[in-house]
Design an enzyme around this catalytic site. Sequence first.
Site: not given
Ligand SMILES: Cc1cc2nc3c(=O)[nH]c(=O)nc-3n(C[C@H](O)[C@H](O)[C@H](O)COP(=O)(O)O)c2cc1C
Lengths: 252, 252, 304, 304
Positions: D71, D129, D164, D216, D264
């Site tokens: 959030g 988001c 994004k 993930g 991430g």
């Molecule tokens: C715990 C968590 C918090 C995240 N917070 C944000 C955020 O504040 N802003 C944003 O643009 N993306 C946010 N994301 C998305 C990540 O930046 C990324 O786009 C997404 O997790 C996919 O990459 P991954 O599979 O390597 O985690 C968040 C992801 C996770 C898991």
Amino acid sequence: MMKKRHEMEVIAVDTIAKETIEMTLYQPEISQQTVPGQFLHLLVPGFTLRRPISIAKVNSEEGTVTILFKVVGGGTKALAAYQPGMTVDALGPNGNGFQVDDVQEGERILLVGGGIGVPPIYHLAKRLSEKNVELVAVLGFQSKDYVFYEEAFQKIAETYVVTNDGSYGHQGFVTHVFSEVGAFDQYFSCGPLPMLRAVTTELKDAAGKVSLEERMGCGVGACMACVLPTVDNSYKKICSDGPVFSAQEVIL
Amino acid sequence: MMKKRHEMEVIAVDTIAKETIEMTLYQPEISQQTVPGQFLHLLVPGFTLRRPISIAKVNSEEGTVTILFKVVGGGTKALAAYQPGMTVDALGPNGNGFQVDDVQEGERILLVGGGIGVPPIYHLAKRLSEKNVELVAVLGFQSKDYVFYEEAFQKIAETYVVTNDGSYGHQGFVTHVFSEVGAFDQYFSCGPLPMLRAVTTELKDAAGKVSLEERMGCGVGACMACVLPTVDNSYKKICSDGPVFSAQEVIL
Amino acid sequence: MNLEVKLPGLTLKNPIMPASGCFGFGKEYSEFYDLSRLGAVIMKAATQFERFGNPTPRVAETSSGMLNAIGLQNPGVERIIANEVPRLAAYDTSIIANVAGSSLEEYVFVASAFNQTKDVHALELNISCPNVKEGGIQFGTDPEMAKRVTSAVKEASNLPVYVKLSPNVTNIVEMAKAVEEAGADGLSMINTLTGMKLHLPTGKPLIANQTGGLSGPAIKPIAIRMIYEVRQQVSIPIIGMGGISTAEDVLEFLQAGADAVAVGTANFQNPFACVDIIDALPETLMNYQYTSVQDVIDRRGVQV
Amino acid sequence: MNLEVKLPGLTLKNPIMPASGCFGFGKEYSEFYDLSRLGAVIMKAATQFERFGNPTPRVAETSSGMLNAIGLQNPGVERIIANEVPRLAAYDTSIIANVAGSSLEEYVFVASAFNQTKDVHALELNISCPNVKEGGIQFGTDPEMAKRVTSAVKEASNLPVYVKLSPNVTNIVEMAKAVEEAGADGLSMINTLTGMKLHLPTGKPLIANQTGGLSGPAIKPIAIRMIYEVRQQVSIPIIGMGGISTAEDVLEFLQAGADAVAVGTANFQNPFACVDIIDALPETLMNYQYTSVQDVIDRRGVQV
Ligand SMILES: Cc1cc2nc3c(=O)[nH]c(=O)nc-3n(C[C@H](O)[C@H](O)[C@H](O)COP(=O)(O)O)c2cc1C
Ligand SMILES: Cc1cc2nc3c(=O)[nH]c(=O)nc-3n(C[C@H](O)[C@H](O)[C@H](O)COP(=O)(O)OP(=O)(O)OC[C@H]3O[C@@H](n4cnc5c(N)ncnc54)[C@H](O)[C@@H]3O)c2cc1C
Ligand SMILES: Cc1cc2nc3c(=O)[nH]c(=O)nc-3n(C[C@H](O)[C@H](O)[C@H](O)COP(=O)(O)OP(=O)(O)OC[C@H]3O[C@@H](n4cnc5c(N)ncnc54)[C@H](O)[C@@H]3O)c2cc1C
Ligand SMILES: Cc1cc2nc3c(=O)[nH]c(=O)nc-3n(C[C@H](O)[C@H](O)[C@H](O)COP(=O)(O)O)c2cc1C
Ligand code: FES
Ligand code: FES
């Protein structure tokens, strides 16, 4: 009788050539039923799909089945780390193997195996050696480090080893020694697709059978992942109609 | 000094009560640095997120760290199947544990542990027993089968065991025996949230520290998964500001 | 324990059925167990004419999932009715036909063909197969198109119609409402998510069709979310699917809003997946204090 | 091996950066390794005012993935500029600020706030988001809204803007084209897919916010597909993300069409994920006969 899932106990795991693992598994039923060319469909924990691996040897008295595999990705890497005493979940024996009923006494048989296609050809060679036939084997490998089973073949067949880089045996592709092997009545081949294409083209007038690979979903004929076009404008499933087909029947 | 990932060797795995595993791991650094209440963040292959598990005992001479966990889901189930000789990938010691600097000689300390909250309380009890203080422990479990560490506590504390169903010790919740434990100077507690709510409500005028749980992402303070509102209209991260907080500071 | 569920056209002895395309026409899995144990069987997609499908490779493995681009290979609806349905009809289970097509006319043709047989109990209208290029995909992502094909098929068929929704949309509730309005008897969700994997040595897509449909446990959270969202706003029953491999998964789908479930990819890992789940279901429901499958359905937050 | 990539506003010593929200403002991971090793750092989302975020539980594990609904908890843009940016600026790496908001005005406010500092090198405009209810989500799923917010932020900011994108859309190419037209300097994709997990004992969503964003390895095939599709039709650079945890994954993203990548969820499993990948990248590229990161970019099918 219904098909089963088998828990096969690992008896031995050995690295017998570069990136090449030989694994012996205990499962009496499979050791007794298998036709050369059939495969096991192995579950590796953590992976969605099962891995098809050909049976390389069976010992029906001891109830064991031997497979050989090359470590290429995550599944085979995990499998290579298994220790004796652990069990592997397997379906099998799957598919239709090499039919040898029409092999007549006294025939001269050409066997052509490439890389990890050598093991099922070995299984076939052993089976054929029980018949009164003459065997010639051409075995192709990338390089010297990858060569395996040469001696085992030499015991039952006139054997030619070929390596791509010439670091052992003849240099080149398996087809390069076809001129030396002499006349034969039929041939059987297993190996990578480019090799099979070359072999079937070179030997297009000879009676032959080839064992094929394709990425599989179910491995039992249900999902249509592994189809192959046939000359009669239809298709076959590699996992259940094959993996062994008449060289004349399929389009490679 | 930079933080590390540790490969901890499994020394022993024992089932010490129903669904409750005690595991001893070898890692001298951690065994020397740990404050009671800190946790290890364990990687279990096949699972995305690490599992936070409190440290229950350390033996800095032998270089070992003991954890206790209940088998509740896939991760703890997999961990319970580990054999001596295998290694566990761990971060830690993570978080801020029970600060005992303000515990004065001669104080009477109440320790309240519930279920799988008992192990860190044991670690604390051992540490406090090195000081000249009087310890009273109230340990709550679901039922007789789940009771563990009673004798170990008896050696260092006046110990009350409570089971929800009365199958062992007193019947009811840990708060039911508070009337019997007498006066104390401060309390320390760890256990499931409903228990901690009851404890902090019952003891709202006493100085106390509680150890909390929340589902974690990173376990190191970066992802904001594990926040907890505080009375000053702000927040704390359980993984890095906690898991131990002053009972007066946080909103349960 | 009573595992029965009643849906339009279907009285299922249990809520478990193999998902379309993951079980062929049942022949192969009948060599592993008695198909009469299944709540129903959903057959592989049927099209008007025989289809040979896409070139190989057609599948690729992914983390907790797989991609497929089979391309609706099937012998054509007439041969399915002549050869496959009778063999399946020998089992004591319900039969659901998966209807596919590349045009409205083809959908109507295939759907009405199934009027010939008494042995098919319901249609699953596959407006969502991502692997057909000719237009099939638009039906699944545009609410107006979805409505049109649903109405046309409803009119042509005398069987209950479960419309199979694609998850590749911005607003799943809008799609569900559109087909409900058009007269769908039920929903089936979700089909696969469009994905891709590259072959690193060439840098090209590993699957010959380039993209494939992602299935398996990886997509379960998306399936649960979509079913949950749709259940709040739509009252026709839902056959849920997407990554189911255990009885706990089935419970989660029922709690989210499904009334029965289908098991796809899990069959490949474990050919006994469906019966193993059926065997485990009573104890699983009991562990969570449910007395029957219907009890789960009755006790979920929003009533159907 | 040369791992450098040049993107608008950013000269990266290597293409690896931690993804927004998975690395806080770098403080915690700076205790594991020297942040100067990173190509860049993408900071946690910034909003106009301090936000406390959603109630807990905020995360749940899934097969090869996780759900989160943090959030957008953050101290507000002013305190980020005052306290967090200077600490990060001490490292020899680029800084990208993630800009979030619930209204056009908030986006503009936050974006222009970053004009104050010389230490932020680019903005990542988070129109996607899924965990903000007030309207954030529409910006990410409606091309017209996405255009508007992109134009407004471009006008307000003197930094390059990477928009994004959300994967929760029917047509990702349409979204990408819209923001390209609106003047975006680059894209960042993908954000999380909306998912849900239920708590079986209660039958209710496990995450307090009900839905969460799925991230993930589970989502990697979807990320690869979307990046591949967008790369065919859009020419601005792409920062790719979604399930990356190995150097092979990075190669796959580069081949698909990304020009740099973000990591991430993998940081949670392995706090050294980013540097382990950086260390492994040269050998991985060599194994596949590439001579540099730029070589991968240059040799992919469709040229940027
Ligand atoms: C715990 C968590 C918090 C995240 N917070 C944000 C955020 O504040 N802003 C944003 O643009 N993306 C946010 N994301 C998305 C990540 O930046 C990324 O786009 C997404 O997790 C996919 O990459 P991954 O599979 O390597 O985690 C968040 C992801 C996770 C898991
Ligand atoms: C009928 C048959 C018999 C086979 N027999 C042998 C054998 O005896 N020894 C041996 O070493 N290999 C054999 N193979 C190839 C073997 O199945 C693959 O090398 C193995 O599945 C790779 O798994 P991985 O996880 O290591 O690789 P990954 O590349 O990580 O596997 C990813 C996915 O692709 C599939 N895959 C990758 N390569 C192949 C391939 N060449 N053929 C089919 N699927 C593939 C895997 O099964 C898996 O689903 C056989 C293949 C078939 C179809
Ligand atoms: C600081 C801290 C210390 C802990 N110490 C101990 C201990 O010493 N012994 C012990 O048995 N348990 C302890 N727990 C709880 C323990 O982390 C969980 O029981 C465990 O993670 C469950 O994993 P699982 O895979 O078996 O269960 P699953 O339910 O399958 O796990 C799914 C996900 O939920 C998370 N999760 C499930 N239950 C909890 C929980 N109660 N708290 C936090 N995350 C949870 C898991 O970590 C995982 O991410 C502690 C928790 C925290 C936060
Ligand atoms: C190999 C394969 C083939 C499929 N073929 C069809 C099909 O013909 N018609 C259809 O509606 N869905 C088809 N599907 C989708 C499944 O029926 C199901 O909706 C999807 O796979 C999600 O469930 P799962 O995760 O349990 O596999 C197919 C899926 C797979 C994996
Ligand atoms: S792999 Fe499924 S039909 Fe061959
Ligand atoms: S778990 Fe990430 S901040 Fe606590």
